[in-house]
Design an enzyme around this catalytic site. Structure first.
Site, mmCIF file in Angstrom:
data_model
loop_
_atom_site.group_PDB
_atom_site.id
_atom_site.type_symbol
_atom_site.label_atom_id
_atom_site.label_comp_id
_atom_site.label_asym_id
_atom_site.label_seq_id
_atom_site.Cartn_x
_atom_site.Cartn_y
_atom_site.Cartn_z
ATOM 1 N N VAL A 138 2.661 -44.150 11.229
ATOM 2 C CA VAL A 138 2.681 -45.602 11.411
ATOM 3 C C VAL A 138 1.465 -46.050 12.221
ATOM 4 O O VAL A 138 0.726 -46.950 11.809
ATOM 5 C CB VAL A 138 4.001 -46.039 12.097
ATOM 6 C CG1 VAL A 138 3.945 -47.494 12.519
ATOM 7 C CG2 VAL A 138 5.181 -45.806 11.168
ATOM 8 N N ASP A 159 -3.505 -41.367 21.883
ATOM 9 C CA ASP A 159 -2.359 -40.469 21.726
ATOM 10 C C ASP A 159 -2.442 -39.431 22.834
ATOM 11 O O ASP A 159 -3.541 -39.037 23.240
ATOM 12 C CB ASP A 159 -2.406 -39.777 20.351
ATOM 13 C CG ASP A 159 -1.047 -39.224 19.954
ATOM 14 O OD1 ASP A 159 -0.438 -39.768 19.016
ATOM 15 O OD2 ASP A 159 -0.587 -38.255 20.600
ATOM 16 N N CYS A 162 12.731 -40.682 8.739
ATOM 17 C CA CYS A 162 13.331 -41.996 9.007
ATOM 18 C C CYS A 162 14.794 -42.150 8.618
ATOM 19 O O CYS A 162 15.623 -42.514 9.453
ATOM 20 C CB CYS A 162 12.510 -43.077 8.324
ATOM 21 S SG CYS A 162 10.865 -43.179 9.011
ATOM 22 N N ARG A 195 10.068 -32.538 7.770
ATOM 23 C CA ARG A 195 11.209 -33.000 8.564
ATOM 24 C C ARG A 195 12.375 -33.420 7.673
ATOM 25 O O ARG A 195 12.198 -34.181 6.739
ATOM 26 C CB ARG A 195 10.785 -34.177 9.471
ATOM 27 C CG ARG A 195 10.011 -33.693 10.697
ATOM 28 C CD ARG A 195 9.536 -34.832 11.535
ATOM 29 N NE ARG A 195 8.510 -35.606 10.849
ATOM 30 C CZ ARG A 195 7.978 -36.731 11.339
ATOM 31 N NH1 ARG A 195 8.386 -37.205 12.491
ATOM 32 N NH2 ARG A 195 7.047 -37.364 10.664
HETATM 33 C C1 UDX Z 1 11.242 -44.526 4.316
HETATM 34 C C2 UDX Z 1 11.235 -45.999 3.857
HETATM 35 O O1 UDX Z 1 10.995 -46.045 2.451
HETATM 36 C C3 UDX Z 1 10.196 -46.791 4.629
HETATM 37 O O2 UDX Z 1 10.272 -48.158 4.257
HETATM 38 C C4 UDX Z 1 10.445 -46.647 6.121
HETATM 39 O O3 UDX Z 1 9.468 -47.336 6.874
HETATM 40 C C5 UDX Z 1 10.449 -45.186 6.505
HETATM 41 O O4 UDX Z 1 11.424 -44.485 5.738
HETATM 42 P P1 UDX Z 1 9.824 -42.354 3.814
HETATM 43 O O5 UDX Z 1 10.789 -41.630 4.695
HETATM 44 O O6 UDX Z 1 8.369 -42.094 3.999
HETATM 45 O O7 UDX Z 1 10.007 -43.944 3.958
HETATM 46 O O8 UDX Z 1 10.152 -41.946 2.299
HETATM 47 P P2 UDX Z 1 10.821 -42.605 1.010
HETATM 48 O O9 UDX Z 1 9.800 -42.715 -0.040
HETATM 49 O O10 UDX Z 1 11.606 -43.800 1.329
HETATM 50 O O11 UDX Z 1 11.814 -41.431 0.568
HETATM 51 C C6 UDX Z 1 12.827 -40.947 1.440
HETATM 52 C C7 UDX Z 1 13.603 -39.837 0.768
HETATM 53 O O12 UDX Z 1 14.393 -40.341 -0.298
HETATM 54 C C8 UDX Z 1 12.738 -38.741 0.164
HETATM 55 O O13 UDX Z 1 13.300 -37.474 0.447
HETATM 56 C C9 UDX Z 1 12.765 -39.025 -1.324
HETATM 57 O O14 UDX Z 1 12.589 -37.869 -2.096
HETATM 58 C C10 UDX Z 1 14.171 -39.596 -1.476
HETATM 59 N N1 UDX Z 1 14.299 -40.489 -2.635
HETATM 60 C C11 UDX Z 1 13.633 -41.664 -2.686
HETATM 61 C C12 UDX Z 1 15.136 -40.111 -3.683
HETATM 62 O O15 UDX Z 1 15.777 -39.051 -3.653
HETATM 63 N N2 UDX Z 1 15.257 -40.955 -4.755
HETATM 64 C C13 UDX Z 1 14.612 -42.147 -4.819
HETATM 65 O O16 UDX Z 1 14.818 -42.881 -5.814
HETATM 66 C C14 UDX Z 1 13.761 -42.523 -3.758
#
Ligand code: UDX
Length: 452
Positions: free
Chosen positions: A24, A43, A265, A332
């Protein structure tokens, strides 16, 4: 995916500090620099600072290295909070807020940074909290500062793997402040990004961030349960979600069934909101269910492997993909990390491949065998487990599985392959929410070979 803004709307340059240089913080820093602002990046991790001073990215994130290079004149790096903040008009706090054992957010880094900033600040300034924090945190931070420091909540919605792109092209910008001069200043800063700005008070902004992440987690857990049901009914989740998504009230996003959500997240924010609600005497049952479903789903491939081998001792298991999603080297909360210990404890040999996570996984599991390609990891494997849908993994052909593996049994946690193509080949293909192909015949062959 092009990260750089197409329209350069340069404006009066502001002096900005960013404290905490994770996904971020760094994505925000390079994006503000890209819009012509001078950004001092701080940092406490001195290795990270040294790496950035050499103009190199401390982690893999598409587009980041390019923007670090093209904005060198506007970016500076330091481990000294005074250096970073002394002249800043706006300070962004983007430190981590990890999960405590009870599920609540650990605010140690946030308060430490805020206390250090308070000790060095000499002038009026806006302190913007980008970290995900429990409702009421910004109010508490504000009480640490004099009236000339305005504390604002400005949660970030960027996703890893597209952090720079999301920061430069946000769907919306959420800003929690009711202070008019602060609002004017942040409006100037953010209006070139071209996204709707939703203004609110700090507490509402803090809650909005959790509400968004937890809703997406909930959507995923729901569709993963429907996928599990599809397997029992021998129906196809992809047709179900294609039809569901065409309803504009539902939409296609976050309907891809798989082995659950990982990453820093969703897991942390679901638990934190559940905990927060509990503290206020409210049981957030939907979120609790989403968490439970995801715990099960992350181990889905381990539940399934038992269908093929009752005993894993001595089996060679190809593990393709480790990252919690493609385009990141982040492990993670990845399903792979939840499953690897089980394989090793069962006496199997795990041979893993991931285009970006080799070093990170070796640190966590010194005894896993890391290969340089999927093809190498598949050699003589008794079964292949797919955890991440990296493009190169999706491009593996059925012939490669058949030629390389001892027993071509593929457990695909990310539905990487076309089911009809797999059906036409002599392998077992077991994906999420879709009928198993080639099951019996090949399995019998595998068992026979087994007994020879
Ligand atoms: C997420 C949110 O999308 C973002 O808005 C927030 O600020 C931080 O958390 P991120 O953790 O980077 O972002 O990944 P994201 O693309 O949302 O995917 C999260 C998890 O869900 C991944 O393990 C991904 O593989 C899984 N996922 C996502 C699915 O299994 N199916 C989907 O359709 C979408």
């Amino acid at each position: 995916m092009k990260a750089t803004p197409t329209v350069f709307n340069r404006q009066v340059s502001k002096k900005i500090a960013v404290v905490g240089l994770g996904y971020v913080g760094l994505a925000a820093a390079v994006s503000f620099a890209e819009y012509g602002h001078c950004v001092s990046c701080m940092d406490i991790d001195t290795e990270k600072i040294e790496c950035l001073k050499k103009c190199s990215s401390p982690f893999y994130e598409p587009g980041l290295a390019d923007l670090l290079r093209s904005n060198t004149s506007r970016l500076s790096y330091t481990s000294d909070i005074k250096d970073a903040c002394i002249n800043a008009e706006i300070i962004f706090l983007a430190v981590q807020t990890p999960e405590l054992p009870d599920g609540s957010a650990d605010l140690t880094y946030l308060y430490e940074a805020a206390t250090n900033i308070r000790a060095v600040l000499k002038k009026t300034c806006i302190l913007v909290v980008k970290s995900t924090v429990p409702v009421g945190t910004c109010d508490q931070l504000a009480s640490l500062f004099d009236d000339d420091i305005e504390v604002v909540s400005n949660p970030e919605f960027l996703a890893q793997g597209r952090a720079v792109y999301d920061m430069l092209h946000p769907a919306r910008i959420v800003i929690g402040t009711v202070n008019e001069p602060t609002r004017t200043c942040l409006h100037e800063l953010y209006s070139p990004f071209g996204a709707p700005i939703v203004w609110m008070d700090r507490r509402t902004a803090e809650l909005t961030k959790y509400a968004c992440n937890d809703f997406l987690a909930l959507k995923l857990s729901y569709i993963n349960e429907i996928a599990n049901l599809c397997e029992r009914f021998e129906t196809n989740i992809e047709l179900v979600t294609e039809a569901m998504g065409l309803d504009s009230r539902i939409g296609h996003h976050f309907l891809k069934a798989g082995i659950g959500y990982g990453g820093s997240c969703f897991s942390k924010d679901t638990k934190a909101l559940y905990r927060m609600a509990n503290d206020y005497g409210y049981e957030l049952r939907t979120v609790h269910s989403a968490i439970e479903v995801n715990e099960y789903q992350k181990k889905l491939l381990i539940h399934k492997i038992k269908k093929y081998y009752a005993n894993l001792c001595g089996k060679r298991i190809a593990v393709l993909g480790l990252a919690f999603k493609p385009e990141t080297d982040d492990l993670r909360e990845a399903a792979s990390i939840a499953c690897l210990p089980f394989l090793m404890d069962a006496g199997a040999t795990a041979v893993v491949y991931d285009p970006k996570c080799a070093e990170n996984v070796q640190r966590l599991f010194p005894s896993v065998f890391i290969e340089k390609s999927s093809e190498d990891a598949l050699i003589d494997a008794d079964i292949a487990l797919i955890f991440t849908e990296w493009r190169e993994i999706c491009n593996i052909t059925p012939e490669v599985f058949i030629q390389r593996m001892r027993h071509p049994i593929i457990l695909d946690g990310r539905n990487c392959y076309d089911i009809e193509t797999m059906r036409n080949h002599k392998l077992i293909y077991d994906s999420v929410g879709r009928p198993v192909t080639g099951c019996l015949k090949i399995n019998e062959k595998a068992e026979k070979k087994e007994n020879e």
